[in-house]
Design a protein around this motif. Structure first.
Motif, short mmCIF file in Angstrom:
data_model
loop_
_atom_site.label_atom_id
_atom_site.label_comp_id
_atom_site.label_asym_id
_atom_site.label_seq_id
_atom_site.Cartn_x
_atom_site.Cartn_y
_atom_site.Cartn_z
N ALA A 198 0.84 -1.21 0.00
CA ALA A 198 0.00 0.00 0.00
C ALA A 198 0.87 1.26 0.00
CB ALA A 198 -0.93 -0.01 1.21
N GLU A 199 1.99 1.21 0.74
CA GLU A 199 2.89 2.38 0.74
C GLU A 199 3.57 2.56 -0.61
OE1 GLU A 199 5.71 2.23 3.97
OE2 GLU A 199 4.10 1.93 5.45
N SER A 236 4.15 -2.92 -8.17
CA SER A 236 3.40 -1.73 -7.74
C SER A 236 3.57 -0.60 -8.75
CB SER A 236 3.90 -1.29 -6.36
OG SER A 236 3.41 -0.01 -6.05
N ALA A 237 4.81 -0.38 -9.21
CA ALA A 237 5.06 0.72 -10.15
C ALA A 237 4.25 0.54 -11.43
CB ALA A 237 6.56 0.81 -10.46
N ILE A 238 4.20 -0.70 -11.92
CA ILE A 238 3.44 -0.96 -13.15
C ILE A 238 1.95 -0.75 -12.91
CG2 ILE A 238 2.78 -2.79 -14.78
CD1 ILE A 238 5.74 -3.74 -14.60
N ALA A 239 1.46 -1.18 -11.74
CA ALA A 239 0.04 -0.96 -11.42
C ALA A 239 -0.29 0.53 -11.42
CB ALA A 239 -0.29 -1.58 -10.07
N GLN A 240 0.71 1.37 -11.08
CA GLN A 240 0.45 2.81 -11.00
C GLN A 240 0.88 3.56 -12.26
OE1 GLN A 240 -1.44 3.76 -8.62
NE2 GLN A 240 -1.32 1.74 -7.65
N GLY A 241 1.28 2.85 -13.30
CA GLY A 241 1.49 3.53 -14.58
C GLY A 241 2.91 3.63 -15.09
#
Ligand code: PLP
Length: 230
Positions: A171-172, A208-213
């Motif tokens: 989450a962070e 996480s980075a890929i999930a956020q673009g």
């Protein structure tokens, strides 16, 4: 046995799974292989397995490797902290710089970019972790810096780069990368520029980075193994 080629397949599979999980197009995320501290032979192995883009942090080390690899059509990215006296060599020998965080450095890169080369692709490094990180411009300083850089003739501002404070908490991670994405979006709207690049995500947090673009993930350890610093 784990070879560089095996590691590349595993990282490519992680990227593909993350693209699917985020309902993003296949190949919308590019792999930047971070070869700092690794020999030219390791770059050659990665090239043979299909990698073309390599990231380096230390200028002298990078120039030495580039000289050993002139026979390969590689695309070099500078991703480390930049001192003023290094800008000429960076402007002459790289296609991308991900770690610009002040105007003086950008002005020198633009002045020193050889006229016969295409514009140097630039990402502004932004610090979304506050005091935890020393590199990167603050979100407050970003709009003015981006506007000034976008006006320089021999640079193309492509987007943002970030290295959030390392954490295992998903989450962070998501919150930090989402903040970078939102900063890029508001810059894009206010400057009316196509900022198509988010350079974010490393070996431990690429999902996480890929999930956020993310559009570039910068991967060292998962491809080349742990680094031995001198
Ligand atoms: C070293 C480095 C990386 C690669 O980190 P890994 O955790 O080894 O994948 C990515 N980006 C920057 C800016 C680096 O300095």
């Amino acid at each position: 046995m784990s070879t560089i080629a095996d590691n590349i397949s595993q990282v490519a599979a992680r990227i593909r799974r993350a693209e699917q999980a985020a309902q993003r197009a296949a190949d919308s995320v590019q792999l930047l292989a971070v070869s700092k501290t690794k020999p030219a032979a390791a770059v050659r192995e990665a090239y043979a397995a299909g990698v073309r883009d390599f990231g380096e942090n230390y200028l002298q080390e990078a120039l030495g490797k580039q000289r050993e690899l002139t026979d390969l059509p590689l695309c070099w990215h500078f991703i480390g902290p930049i001192q003023s006296n290094k800008t000429r060599d960076i402007a002459q020998n790289f296609a991308w710089v991900h770690s610009v965080d002040r105007l003086k450095i950008a002005q020198r890169l633009s002045e020193q970019r050889p006229a016969e080369l295409p514009a140097l692709n630039i990402c502004i490094q932004v610090n979304v972790s506050g005091e935890a990180s020393k590199s990167g411009c603050t979100p407050a300083d970003l709009p003015a810096l981006a506007a000034a850089i976008s006006a320089l003739p021999h640079l193309t501002l492509r987007g943002l780069m970030a290295i959030p404070e390392p954490t295992d908490d998903r989450a962070e991670q998501d919150a930090a990368f989402a903040a970078v994405r939102e900063l890029n979006k508001s810059l894009q709207d206010s400057l009316n520029l196509p900022l198509d690049t988010l350079s974010m995500g490393m070996s431990h947090d690429l999902e996480s980075a890929i999930a956020q673009g993310a559009t570039w993930v910068r991967i060292g350890t998962a491809l080349f193994g742990a680094r031995d610093y001198p």
